[in-house]
Every structure is written in C-alpha cells, then in structure tokens.
Motif scaffolding. Structure first.
Motif, PDB file in Angstrom:
ATOM      1  N   ASP A 276     -58.000  46.475 -44.467  1.00 20.05           N
ATOM      2  CA  ASP A 276     -57.415  47.156 -45.632  1.00 20.05           C
ATOM      3  C   ASP A 276     -56.699  48.440 -45.207  1.00 20.05           C
ATOM      4  O   ASP A 276     -55.569  48.722 -45.647  1.00 20.05           O
ATOM      5  N   ALA A 277     -57.358  49.223 -44.354  1.00 22.25           N
ATOM      6  CA  ALA A 277     -56.771  50.492 -43.891  1.00 22.25           C
ATOM      7  C   ALA A 277     -55.484  50.247 -43.121  1.00 22.25           C
ATOM      8  O   ALA A 277     -54.499  50.984 -43.259  1.00 22.25           O
ATOM      9  N   ALA A 278     -55.480  49.186 -42.300  1.00 25.89           N
ATOM     10  CA  ALA A 278     -54.282  48.865 -41.498  1.00 25.89           C
ATOM     11  C   ALA A 278     -53.109  48.471 -42.389  1.00 25.89           C
ATOM     12  O   ALA A 278     -51.965  48.883 -42.153  1.00 25.89           O
ATOM     13  N   VAL A 279     -53.388  47.684 -43.416  1.00 27.85           N
ATOM     14  CA  VAL A 279     -52.322  47.240 -44.327  1.00 27.85           C
ATOM     15  C   VAL A 279     -51.710  48.439 -45.051  1.00 27.85           C
ATOM     16  O   VAL A 279     -50.474  48.581 -45.122  1.00 27.85           O
ATOM     17  N   ILE A 280     -52.563  49.322 -45.564  1.00 28.30           N
ATOM     18  CA  ILE A 280     -52.070  50.496 -46.303  1.00 28.30           C
ATOM     19  C   ILE A 280     -51.276  51.416 -45.379  1.00 28.30           C
ATOM     20  O   ILE A 280     -50.156  51.838 -45.710  1.00 28.30           O
ATOM     21  N   PHE A 281     -51.824  51.718 -44.202  1.00 30.87           N
ATOM     22  CA  PHE A 281     -51.141  52.627 -43.277  1.00 30.87           C
ATOM     23  C   PHE A 281     -49.792  52.044 -42.835  1.00 30.87           C
ATOM     24  O   PHE A 281     -48.788  52.768 -42.768  1.00 30.87           O
ATOM     25  N   SER A 282     -49.769  50.748 -42.542  1.00 30.92           N
ATOM     26  CA  SER A 282     -48.534  50.109 -42.068  1.00 30.92           C
ATOM     27  C   SER A 282     -47.443  50.157 -43.127  1.00 30.92           C
ATOM     28  O   SER A 282     -46.275  50.429 -42.826  1.00 30.92           O
ATOM     29  N   LYS A 283     -47.828  49.896 -44.380  1.00 29.55           N
ATOM     30  CA  LYS A 283     -46.840  49.961 -45.471  1.00 29.55           C
ATOM     31  C   LYS A 283     -46.289  51.372 -45.615  1.00 29.55           C
ATOM     32  O   LYS A 283     -45.078  51.572 -45.788  1.00 29.55           O
ATOM     33  N   GLU A 284     -47.162  52.364 -45.528  1.00 29.52           N
ATOM     34  CA  GLU A 284     -46.743  53.756 -45.728  1.00 29.52           C
ATOM     35  C   GLU A 284     -45.921  54.296 -44.564  1.00 29.52           C
ATOM     36  O   GLU A 284     -45.169  55.249 -44.730  1.00 29.52           O
ATOM     37  N   ASN A 285     -46.073  53.676 -43.379  1.00 34.24           N
ATOM     38  CA  ASN A 285     -45.420  54.210 -42.181  1.00 34.24           C
ATOM     39  C   ASN A 285     -44.398  53.263 -41.548  1.00 34.24           C
ATOM     40  O   ASN A 285     -43.976  53.467 -40.412  1.00 34.24           O
ATOM     41  N   GLY A 286     -44.026  52.227 -42.296  1.00 38.01           N
ATOM     42  CA  GLY A 286     -42.945  51.348 -41.860  1.00 38.01           C
ATOM     43  C   GLY A 286     -43.267  50.476 -40.659  1.00 38.01           C
ATOM     44  O   GLY A 286     -42.359  50.076 -39.921  1.00 38.01           O
ATOM     45  N   LEU A 287     -44.549  50.161 -40.447  1.00 38.27           N
ATOM     46  CA  LEU A 287     -44.923  49.263 -39.355  1.00 38.27           C
ATOM     47  C   LEU A 287     -44.946  47.823 -39.867  1.00 38.27           C
ATOM     48  O   LEU A 287     -45.417  47.554 -40.969  1.00 38.27           O
TER      49      LEU A 287
ATOM     50  N   LEU B 107     -56.924  53.174 -37.450  1.00 42.82           N
ATOM     51  CA  LEU B 107     -55.943  54.170 -37.897  1.00 42.82           C
ATOM     52  C   LEU B 107     -55.462  55.022 -36.728  1.00 42.82           C
ATOM     53  O   LEU B 107     -54.268  55.369 -36.643  1.00 42.82           O
ATOM     54  N   ASN B 108     -56.355  55.359 -35.831  1.00 41.42           N
ATOM     55  CA  ASN B 108     -55.994  56.145 -34.655  1.00 41.42           C
ATOM     56  C   ASN B 108     -54.941  55.409 -33.814  1.00 41.42           C
ATOM     57  O   ASN B 108     -53.927  55.982 -33.391  1.00 41.42           O
TER      58      ASN B 108
ATOM     59  N   SER C  51     -50.686  56.198 -33.260  1.00 43.24           N
ATOM     60  CA  SER C  51     -49.951  56.203 -31.987  1.00 43.24           C
ATOM     61  C   SER C  51     -48.754  55.264 -32.067  1.00 43.24           C
ATOM     62  O   SER C  51     -47.657  55.594 -31.612  1.00 43.24           O
ATOM     63  N   ALA C  52     -48.956  54.086 -32.667  1.00 45.72           N
ATOM     64  CA  ALA C  52     -47.873  53.106 -32.778  1.00 45.72           C
ATOM     65  C   ALA C  52     -46.719  53.627 -33.621  1.00 45.72           C
ATOM     66  O   ALA C  52     -45.541  53.385 -33.325  1.00 45.72           O
ATOM     67  N   ALA C  53     -47.046  54.355 -34.692  1.00 39.42           N
ATOM     68  CA  ALA C  53     -46.015  54.859 -35.613  1.00 39.42           C
ATOM     69  C   ALA C  53     -45.085  55.870 -34.958  1.00 39.42           C
ATOM     70  O   ALA C  53     -43.983  56.128 -35.456  1.00 39.42           O
ATOM     71  N   LYS C  54     -45.514  56.448 -33.834  1.00 33.18           N
ATOM     72  CA  LYS C  54     -44.676  57.431 -33.124  1.00 33.18           C
ATOM     73  C   LYS C  54     -43.640  56.766 -32.211  1.00 33.18           C
ATOM     74  O   LYS C  54     -42.763  57.444 -31.676  1.00 33.18           O
ATOM     75  N   VAL C  55     -43.752  55.453 -32.002  1.00 37.20           N
ATOM     76  CA  VAL C  55     -42.933  54.766 -30.997  1.00 37.20           C
ATOM     77  C   VAL C  55     -41.788  54.020 -31.663  1.00 37.20           C
ATOM     78  O   VAL C  55     -42.007  53.042 -32.394  1.00 37.20           O
ATOM     79  N   GLU C  56     -40.569  54.492 -31.417  1.00 34.78           N
ATOM     80  CA  GLU C  56     -39.405  53.903 -32.073  1.00 34.78           C
ATOM     81  C   GLU C  56     -39.159  52.459 -31.669  1.00 34.78           C
ATOM     82  O   GLU C  56     -38.717  51.637 -32.462  1.00 34.78           O
TER      83      GLU C  56
ATOM     84  N   SER D 208     -55.433  59.164 -28.284  1.00 32.17           N
ATOM     85  CA  SER D 208     -55.901  58.500 -27.062  1.00 32.17           C
ATOM     86  C   SER D 208     -54.995  57.341 -26.627  1.00 32.17           C
ATOM     87  O   SER D 208     -54.935  57.002 -25.449  1.00 32.17           O
ATOM     88  N   PHE D 209     -54.294  56.731 -27.597  1.00 30.05           N
ATOM     89  CA  PHE D 209     -53.488  55.542 -27.292  1.00 30.05           C
ATOM     90  C   PHE D 209     -51.995  55.851 -27.133  1.00 30.05           C
ATOM     91  O   PHE D 209     -51.198  54.937 -26.927  1.00 30.05           O
ATOM     92  N   ASP D 210     -51.631  57.129 -27.237  1.00 29.14           N
ATOM     93  CA  ASP D 210     -50.209  57.503 -27.190  1.00 29.14           C
ATOM     94  C   ASP D 210     -49.510  56.976 -25.945  1.00 29.14           C
ATOM     95  O   ASP D 210     -48.446  56.360 -26.014  1.00 29.14           O
ATOM     96  N   SER D 211     -50.098  57.230 -24.790  1.00 29.76           N
ATOM     97  CA  SER D 211     -49.423  56.850 -23.546  1.00 29.76           C
ATOM     98  C   SER D 211     -49.388  55.328 -23.371  1.00 29.76           C
ATOM     99  O   SER D 211     -48.424  54.781 -22.829  1.00 29.76           O
ATOM    100  N   ALA D 212     -50.411  54.637 -23.854  1.00 29.88           N
ATOM    101  CA  ALA D 212     -50.461  53.176 -23.691  1.00 29.88           C
ATOM    102  C   ALA D 212     -49.392  52.472 -24.519  1.00 29.88           C
ATOM    103  O   ALA D 212     -48.799  51.481 -24.073  1.00 29.88           O
ATOM    104  N   VAL D 213     -49.118  52.959 -25.742  1.00 30.90           N
ATOM    105  CA  VAL D 213     -48.140  52.275 -26.606  1.00 30.90           C
ATOM    106  C   VAL D 213     -46.709  52.740 -26.344  1.00 30.90           C
ATOM    107  O   VAL D 213     -45.756  52.083 -26.783  1.00 30.90           O
ATOM    108  N   ASN D 214     -46.552  53.814 -25.627  1.00 29.42           N
ATOM    109  CA  ASN D 214     -45.210  54.351 -25.374  1.00 29.42           C
ATOM    110  C   ASN D 214     -44.323  53.312 -24.676  1.00 29.42           C
ATOM    111  O   ASN D 214     -44.709  52.725 -23.677  1.00 29.42           O
ATOM    112  N   GLY D 215     -43.154  53.060 -25.240  1.00 26.50           N
ATOM    113  CA  GLY D 215     -42.205  52.118 -24.639  1.00 26.50           C
ATOM    114  C   GLY D 215     -42.454  50.662 -24.976  1.00 26.50           C
ATOM    115  O   GLY D 215     -41.739  49.782 -24.497  1.00 26.50           O
TER     116      GLY D 215
END
Length: 325
Positions: free
Chosen positions: A172-183, A108-109, A113-118, A70-77
């Motif tokens: 907690d979920a945000a910290v774990i996901f960010s570490k695993e996905n380089g955010l 997490l959702n 979306s954020a993890a897809k944006v270079e 749902s957030f893909d287009s909003a975080v793009n760019g």
C-alpha cells in the motif's frame, strides 16, 4: 541479449528470490547493482560473485532498509529498481520492529532513493499473496482470486498474522508513494515460493517446506498450499521490466493444491521413502478456490509443472545437505 547496456538494481540480493533474479539478469546481459546488508559476510556475497557475468557486470553495495539514503548509490544510474528486500519471518517476538517497520519504512526508504534518479524508468516490487487473500472471505466452490483482491490489514493484525500485515502495508505504501512521486510501479505477488536454492543458507520458506516434507508439519493450517516456482517468479519480475505494457499487480501462483496431493506426487517421485504412509486414508478433496493466472500469463510467463518444482526443490535441499532423503 535484451539487457545489454542497461543497469538495474536488486535490493536484498542474497535472498532466495533475489539470488535467482541477479543470476537471470546477468544471463540476459544486464549490469546489476546488488545490495546486501553486509559486504563482509561471504554467505551473502560469494554465490553472487560466482555467477556467469558477475566479474564484468555485477557490483555489490552495502545498504540497510532502516537507514535513510542507504540505497542512493546503488540505484544511481539505473533504469529499473527491483525491490525484493523485506523480512520473511512467520513468528515474531516484536512484529513492529522485526517485520512491519523494515517492510514499510524500508520500502519507502528505497523508493525515496529511486525517486531521485532521473534515468530510473520502472520499479518492480516483490510483494506476496499475503497482501492479496488474507483477512477476507475467500471464494467457495470453484471461485477465483485475482489481482482485485486485497488483504485486510486490520483483520490480519487481530489474528496476529504479522507477515501478512507487513506485506499488505508495504505494498500500500509503495503504491501511494509511487503515484505521488511519478514512479512507474509494477507489483509481483508470488504465492509460497519453492524450487532450487542458489544461496548457501536455508531461507525461511524453504525451511518450512523442508519440515513439511520430512516431518509432516503443515505449512498452512487448512492443508491448502498456494505454490509457485522461484524461477517462474523471477521471470515474471524480469518481464515486468521488459514489457512496457506491464502495469499494476500480478498474482504469481502456479498451483493451489491440497497437502495430500503433494504427498502423492512425492510418493511417486520417491517411492522408497514412506510417503505412502502419509497418503493413507487421504483423498484429494475439491479445492474451494483457485488463483487467476490470466494477467501474469499475458506478460509471457509459463509455469513450471508442480512435479518438476517439487523434485527440483528436494534435489537442491539434498545437494546442499539440508536434508537426508
């Protein structure tokens, strides 16, 4: 202006903290992608579109925390994501559906979306002291709570403190996901937020504060209030983006005060409104603990005096006709 040419995303943009965040980001020259649950609800969108710079640099996106992608287009760019969207409900009939799932799965959702944006360099998460100091033994006699403290979700669940459970698990979920996905994640943990409202609706925390100043209903059962001004909270979020050295979590508490102290300040501000009757036979006892400001002040945050925050809150509630003081 520091934000010129930079695009950022703010989730839950119609909320109390997020509305101020959108306004101050626009004031600093940022281009803002703001998400709301419904583009068809003027109470969620009109005040945002009225901000200075909105016509040129604000785009609204419809997004739902529980909807994948749902957030893909909003975080793009974007270069930064400010994730503020999370339910603020203090009593829930179905806490899992109303609070925990939207907070945890929603976070997490958004991060997926954020993890897809270079181009996205940093995520700033709005957490809460609810994730810091509940279900743990608080210090006594002048002890200090700081960023190394973490709420215990098991005890919070046993006590049915569902809001605290939702904020703790989501962080907690945000910290774990960010570490695993380089955010690059920075977390802001505000206390009970007061100060003027920009949105046209009465948010949950302001309503509880209104009930306290009008009817004497305690916000916290032991009469200790962990307060912070909404404007200071938002400045902390923006500095968390603008300062490369920002890291980890930041406790964001301006004042830890007893209810009787708040009433005495209100009595001086509004001497004709009978607050002195509630002050009667009350002395301000020493506080058992404080919350450290050291880390967030190192970012450059300066705290608004409590008297100013209280007055601005009340004047805003009056202006919006939520109270008849």
């Amino acid at each position: 202006m520091s934000g010129e040419g930079k695009v950022v995303c703010v989730t839950g943009a119609s909320g109390y903290i997020a509305s101020w965040l959108v306004k101050l980001l626009l004031d600093r020259g940022y281009t803002v992608h703001a998400t709301v649950r419904s583009l068809d609800d003027p109470k969620k969108t009109e005040h945002l579109l009225d901000f200075d710079g909105a016509k040129e640099r604000l785009s609204l996106f419809e997004a739902n925390l529980t909807e994948d992608g749902s957030f893909d287009s909003a975080v793009n760019g974007c270069v930064c994501l400010f994730h503020t969207a999370s339910p603020v409900i203090f009593s829930a009939d179905d806490p899992k559906a109303q609070l925990i799932d939207p907070a945890v799965k929603g976070t997490l959702n958004v991060l997926k979306s954020a993890a897809k944006v270079e181009s996205l360099k940093r995520v700033v998460l709005t957490s809460s002291v609810a994730a810091v100091m509940y279900g743990v033994k608080l210090p006594e006699s002048g002890g200090v709570v700081d960023e190394t403290w973490f709420s215990d979700p098991v005890i919070c669940e046993q006590e049915e403190w569902w809001y605290q459970v939702s904020k703790t698990l989501a962080e907690d979920a945000a910290v774990i996901f960010s570490k695993e996905n380089g955010l690059d994640l920075v977390v802001i943990n505000p206390g009970y937020v007061i100060g003027p409202l920009l949105q046209p609706t009465l948010n949950e925390t302001s309503e509880r504060f209104l009930n306290y100043i009008e009817k004497g209903k305690e916000i916290f059962p032991d009469g200790i209030n962990i307060l912070v001004d909404v404007r200071d909270t938002v400045i902390a979020h923006i500095l968390a983006l603008e300062k490369p050295e920002a890291n980890g979590r930041y406790c964001m508490v301006g004042d830890v005060v007893r209810s009787s102290e708040i009433i005495m300040i209100l009595d001086k501000l509004y001497p004709d409104h009978g607050y002195s009757l509630r002050c009667k036979d009350k002395c301000v006892e020493a506080l058992p603990y404080s919350v450290s400001k050291a880390k967030v002040e190192s970012l450059g945050v300066e705290f608004t005096p409590l008297k100013v925050s209280l007055k601005d809150t009340i004047e805003s509630l009056k202006e919006k006709k939520f109270m008849n003081l």
